[in-house]
Design an enzyme around this catalytic site. Structure first.
Site, PDB file in Angstrom:
ATOM      1  N   ASP A  13       0.817  -1.108  -0.056  1.00 52.86           N
ATOM      2  CA  ASP A  13      -0.047   0.106  -0.067  1.00 52.86           C
ATOM      3  C   ASP A  13       0.853   1.326   0.058  1.00 52.86           C
ATOM      4  OD1 ASP A  13      -2.443  -1.767   0.418  1.00 52.86           O
ATOM      5  OD2 ASP A  13      -1.592  -1.826   2.406  1.00 52.86           O
ATOM      6  N   HIS A  41      -4.173  -1.410  -6.588  1.00 58.12           N
ATOM      7  CA  HIS A  41      -3.480  -0.359  -7.023  1.00 58.12           C
ATOM      8  C   HIS A  41      -4.492   0.818  -7.384  1.00 58.12           C
ATOM      9  CE1 HIS A  41       0.628  -2.471  -7.893  1.00 58.12           C
ATOM     10  NE2 HIS A  41       0.140  -2.586  -6.700  1.00 58.12           N
ATOM     11  N   VAL A 332       3.898  12.516   1.181  1.00 58.37           N
ATOM     12  CA  VAL A 332       4.365  13.373   1.992  1.00 58.37           C
ATOM     13  C   VAL A 332       3.258  14.433   2.435  1.00 58.37           C
ATOM     14  CG1 VAL A 332       6.148  14.972   2.216  1.00 58.37           C
ATOM     15  CG2 VAL A 332       6.674  12.971   0.792  1.00 58.37           C
TER      16      VAL A 332
END
Length: 428
Positions: A13, A41, A332
Site C-alpha cells: 500500500d 493499486h 508526503v
C-alpha cells in the site's frame, strides 16, 4: 533502454501504482511479476480514480503494453471482471495491449474456499485477503496446479482439476464440513472463462526478452511489499510470494537481463493491513489523524490500515533485501502541518541498540528509538526549489540512515503531484 523495478519497501500500500503509472508514460512494457488480485493499486487521473488488482498500471497509457508474468497467480473470474469494468469506463483493453502468461497458475473456487475456511477456523489469524492466493501457490509448489493454458484443453483441464480437488474434497467434507462446487461445476465455469480469456494468452517470457533485446523500456511492477515477502518478511504474517526484487527473475524474466533501477516505494510514514508486529504503530489521535488524512483503507479488502511513524531500521532492511538503488517517497502531503512529527531511527533490543532489522529479530520485543523532527508545511505549489527546509531535513534523515538517495517525492494522489530528482530512463 532501461529495466526498472518498482518494489514496495514496507508492508504494501505504498503507492506503487501511482509511480508505475507515471513511469508508464515512457515505458514500452509494464509487467506484473508476482502476487494476484490480493494487490490493489489506485490511479488518479484528472480527478478520477481507477482501481486495479491484476492488470498492470500501464493500462491508462495508450502506447504501453501490459504483461502479466508467469509468477502471478491468476483468478480468471477476477481478471474477466476487471477487464469488463475497465472497458466500461472507456479504457482500451485488447489482445494488442494485454498479454497474460500461459504459465500463470490459476486460482479456482476451491482455493478461495479453502483460504476462507482456514482463516475462520484458526485462533491465530494471519489477516489473509481470502482471495485464494496462498492455496494456489501451495498447489503450484506441490505440482498440483492448473496453468492458464490448461483452461483451453477440455481433457487436460478436467484431469488437472481432479488432481487439485482430490485432497481438498476430504478437507471440505470431513474437516470443515462445508459445501463446495463439484468437479463438473468448476470445470464448466473455468472452461467457459478460458474460451473468453484465451485471446490474451501469450508467451510473455519471449515478449519481455525480445523487448529488452530491442532496447525497449520495461517497468516491472511489484505487488505488496518486501516486509510481506514469504522469505524476507515478518513471517508468518506474510504473503505467499517473493515480493522482493527476486520475484522479478522467478516471475517474469531471466537473471541474464540486468536491472538499471530498483526503486523502493515508501510512504513518508508506515502502514500495515491485518495482523503482525508493527513497532512504530500509533494508537492515539495522531494515528487516527494520519489514517483519516491519508485515506488509509485497503483497496482490496476495505479494511482500515494501521498507521505509525516511518520506521528506518525496517526500511534499511528492505533496501538490503532488494538491493534498492533509490527511494520513491509517497504521501508526503499527509504529514504536512502536523503538530508533532517523529521518525524511528533504531531499536532497543535485547540490551543493544540496532539500526537495521534482520530476519531473526522479534519485532514484538523491540522498543523503537524515536526522534522528533521539525514539522513542515507543503501544498500543491511545492517544487524542488521552494521545498521547506524542515522537509529537506526529513528527507536527508531518511537518506543518511538508509544509505540510498530519495529519487522522487509524491505529494498528492494525482499523477502530476510528484517531483523527480532523477531521470530513471537515463543511463549512467
Amino acid at each position: 533502454m532501461s529495466n526498472i523495478v518498482i518494489v514496495g519497501a514496507q508492508w504494501g500500500d505504498e503507492g506503487k501504482g501511482k509511480i508505475a503509472d507515471t513511469l508508464a508514460e515512457k515505458a514500452d512494457l509494464v509487467v506484473r511479476y508476482q502476487g494476484g488480485n490480493n494487490a490493489g493499486h489506485t490511479l488518479v487521473v484528472n480527478g478520477k480514480k481507477t482501481f486495479l488488482h491484476l492488470i498492470p498500471s500501464g493500462v491508462l497509457r495508450q502506447h504501453t503494453k501490459c504483461v502479466i508474468g508467469h509468477g502471478v497467480v491468476l483468478d480468471p473470474v477476477a481478471l474477466d471482471e476487471e477487464i469488463t469494468r475497465l472497458q466500461a469506463k472507456g479504457i482500451a483493453i485488447s489482445a494488442e495491449n494485454l498479454f497474460v502468461s500461459e504459465s500463470c497458475t490459476i486460482i479456482t473456487s476451491y482455493h478461495k474456499l479453502l483460504d476462507a475456511v482456514r482463516e475462520s477456523n484458526t485462533s491465530e489469524k494471519i489477516g489473509t485477503t481470502g482471495k485464494g492466493i496462498g492455496p494456489a501457490y501451495e498447489d503450484k509448489v506441490s505440482r498440483k496446479g492448473i496453468k492458464f493454458k490448461h483452461l483451453f484443453d477440455k481433457d487436460l483441464l478436467r484431469s488437472r482439476l481432479a488432481i487439485s480437488l482430490a485432497e481438498k474434497e476430504t478437507l471440505f467434507r470431513d474437516l470443515y464440513k462445508v459445501e463446495y462446487p463439484t468437479l463438473e461445476q468448476e470445470f464448466d465455469k473455468l472452461f467457459a472463462l478460458g474460451q473468453k480469456l484465451k485471446q490474451y494468452a501469450a508467451d510473455t517470457f519471449s515478449i519481455i526478452d525480445q523487448a529488452i533485446a530491442a532496447g525497449k523500456n520495461v517497468v516491472y511492477e511489484g505487488a505488496q511489499g518486501v516486509l510481506l515477502d514469504v522469505d524476507y518478511g515478518t513471517y508468518p504474517f506474510v504473503t505467499s510470494s517473493n515480493t522482493s526484487v527476486a520475484g522479478v527473475y522467478s516471475g517474469a524474466t531471466t537473471a541474464g537481463h540486468g536491472l538499471d533501477h530498483v526503486i523502493g516505494i515508501t510512504k513518508a510514514y508506515t502502514t500495515r493491513v491485518g495482523e503482525g508486529p508493527f513497532p512504530t504503530e500509533l494508537f492515539d489521535d495522531v494515528g487516527k489523524f494520519i489514517q483519516h488524512k491519508g485515506g488509509e483503507i485497503g483497496v482490496t479488502t476495505g479494511r482500515i490500515r494501521r498507521c505509525g511513524w516511518l520506521d528506518l531500521p525496517l526500511l534499511k532492511y528492505s533496501a538490503k533485501c532488494s538491493n534498492l538503488t533509490s527511494i520513491a517517497l509517497t504521501k508526503v502531503d499527509v504529514l504536512s502541518d502536523m503538530d508533532t512529527l517523529k521518525v524511528c531511527i533504531g531499536y532497543k533490543y535485547e540490551g543493544k541498540e540496532i539500526y537495521c532489522a534482520y530476519p531473526g529479530i522479534d519485532l514484538y520485543k523491540v522498543e523503537p528509538i524515536l526522534v522528533e523532527m521539525e514539522p513542515f508545511s507543503i501544498d500543491e505549489t511545492v517544487t524542488k526549489d521552494n521545498m521547506p527546509a524542515a522537509l529537506k531535513t526529513y528527507l536527508k534523515t531518511i537518506e543518511n540512515h538508509v544509505g540510498i538517495p530519495i529519487s522522487s517525492l509524491a505529494y498528492g494522489p494525482s499523477r502530476e503531484q510528484i517531483l523527480f530528482f532523477e531521470d530513471y530512463f537515463k543511463k549512467g
